[in-house]
Design a protein around this motif. Structure first.
Motif, PDB file in Angstrom:
ATOM      1  N   ASP A   8      41.966  43.827  46.232  1.00  0.00           N
ATOM      2  CA  ASP A   8      41.001  43.237  47.166  1.00  0.00           C
ATOM      3  C   ASP A   8      40.366  41.955  46.633  1.00  0.00           C
ATOM      4  O   ASP A   8      39.806  41.175  47.396  1.00  0.00           O
ATOM      5  N   ASP A  33      31.911  51.996  44.266  1.00  0.00           N
ATOM      6  CA  ASP A  33      32.518  51.270  45.377  1.00  0.00           C
ATOM      7  C   ASP A  33      33.950  50.857  45.095  1.00  0.00           C
ATOM      8  O   ASP A  33      34.692  50.528  46.018  1.00  0.00           O
ATOM      9  N   GLU A  91      39.791  52.240  51.722  1.00  0.00           N
ATOM     10  CA  GLU A  91      38.422  51.727  51.826  1.00  0.00           C
ATOM     11  C   GLU A  91      37.817  51.274  50.502  1.00  0.00           C
ATOM     12  O   GLU A  91      36.898  50.453  50.478  1.00  0.00           O
ATOM     13  N   ASN A 123      31.966  43.543  50.887  1.00  0.00           N
ATOM     14  CA  ASN A 123      33.107  42.643  50.935  1.00  0.00           C
ATOM     15  C   ASN A 123      33.148  41.806  49.652  1.00  0.00           C
ATOM     16  O   ASN A 123      32.194  41.099  49.342  1.00  0.00           O
TER      17      ASN A 123
END
Lengths: 222, 222
Positions: free
Chosen positions: B125, B82, B103, B2
């Motif tokens: 994000d 990632d 994702e 996160n």
């Protein structure tokens, strides 16, 4: 499209277009009968290439002309290009194949028989072989002397995928490249720097066709 | 991972490492507790970044540290990173999201509130906001004066995704960036140019933690 049909292949490079837009050059080449266009312009940033790529995609798709993106698999996917062209310093062919799947065209630059056979083994669909006659149009260090049509012959014999010659090729010297086994010729300046890029494309296509027709003619017996 | 947990964020740049390998710097930063590593090195070719990326991926994966690739979606996919970090001249955030799916982490550089709210709307994000204190370590033209912690506060208020400050940040001046609302700080030189990159990472993490602890402490009443 099948890379075996890549008789005339334009590689874009704004720096030799005498100030004309890349889209203008591509449009003229499409009108002149180009078979495939490669979006190069490696020195520019990704956003610029993406925006230009969308325009070039529209021009080429309407005409049924293949569009190949140099180096960047992600930009090729983003603009729905037909394929990518990878140099020896770009992502490995096998890695690009994993990302793109079996249907997308992957071309690879090769200047030696070793590079050519490795690219074929890794899954390349065609090879760009050169520099045939030497060139000054690439921003990378080029083989100024040129590998000559002889290398085209050596590589065409060693692999079963189509070979496209590149580097210093014009309508005048394209014949020996095709005679040596290339399915076609890729050019930057011959079209992009031409006063009339449409006519230059047409002349180049005629030279390739003439060489192929001669090659296809069975020898007279008598 | 996160992005809200990106307290300390290393951006790699071999040119300021005093000749040490990027993998050596990354390994030291991982030992020092870094939360995320961004593979930048934009000036190098794709093959070089891919090969380095595979090594850095191994180092970071073992330690549970996120790996983000600057600019190139294809390299990020190829090395199983990632996420990607996109500047304003890279592929649009929405295009990258289409390629990567929901994702994968997508970060975006923003130096104004407008850029920040647009990036959030497009699906970013987290945001990299700067240059906070000005910097000389980027190869692109930077805002030498710096936007200051004030801009971090403005942007943190305007968006709901995590903000990471970048640009001229050290263990000494990281506090105000966190106080202004950043979840963390991204650095190049503070770690990469340090005599002891592991200790430098540890000091930076301590500075971020201290600022967060102070921010979390309710005011005394009495």
């Amino acid at each position: 499209m099948n890379p075996a049909t890549y008789g005339t292949y334009l590689v874009t490079q704004a720096s030799v277009s005498a100030g004309r837009e890349t889209t203008e050059i591509v449009e003229a080449a499409v009108d002149g009968g180009i078979d495939v266009v490669q979006l190069r312009e490696k020195a520019t940033d990704a956003r610029w290439r993406y925006d230009l790529g969308l325009e070039v995609r529209e021009l080429t798709a309407e005409a049924g002309v293949d569009l190949i993106v140099n180096d960047r698999v992600d930009i090729a996917q983003a603009i729905d290009a037909d394929g990518v062209h990878l140099g020896q310093s770009d992502l490995p062919v096998a890695v690009a194949r994993d990302l793109l799947g079996p249907e997308v065209v992957i071309g690879c630059s090769a200047s030696t028989v070793d590079e050519a056979t490795r690219a074929e083994a890794d899954g390349a669909d065609y090879l760009g072989v050169g520099s045939v006659y030497g060139t000054t149009s690439k921003d990378v260090e080029a083989d100024r002397a040129g590998v000559g049509p002889e290398r085209i012959a050596d590589i065409s014999t060693a692999v079963s995928i189509p070979v496209v010659g590149i580097g210093g090729i014009t309508a005048e010297n394209a014949g020996p490249v095709v005679d040596a086994g290339a399915v076609g010729v890729a050019v930057v300046s011959e079209i992009t720097a031409a006063e009339d890029p449409c006519a230059a494309t047409d002349s180049l296509a005629a030279a390739v066709e003439t060489a192929k027709a001669v090659g296809d003619t069975p020898p007279h017996d008598g």
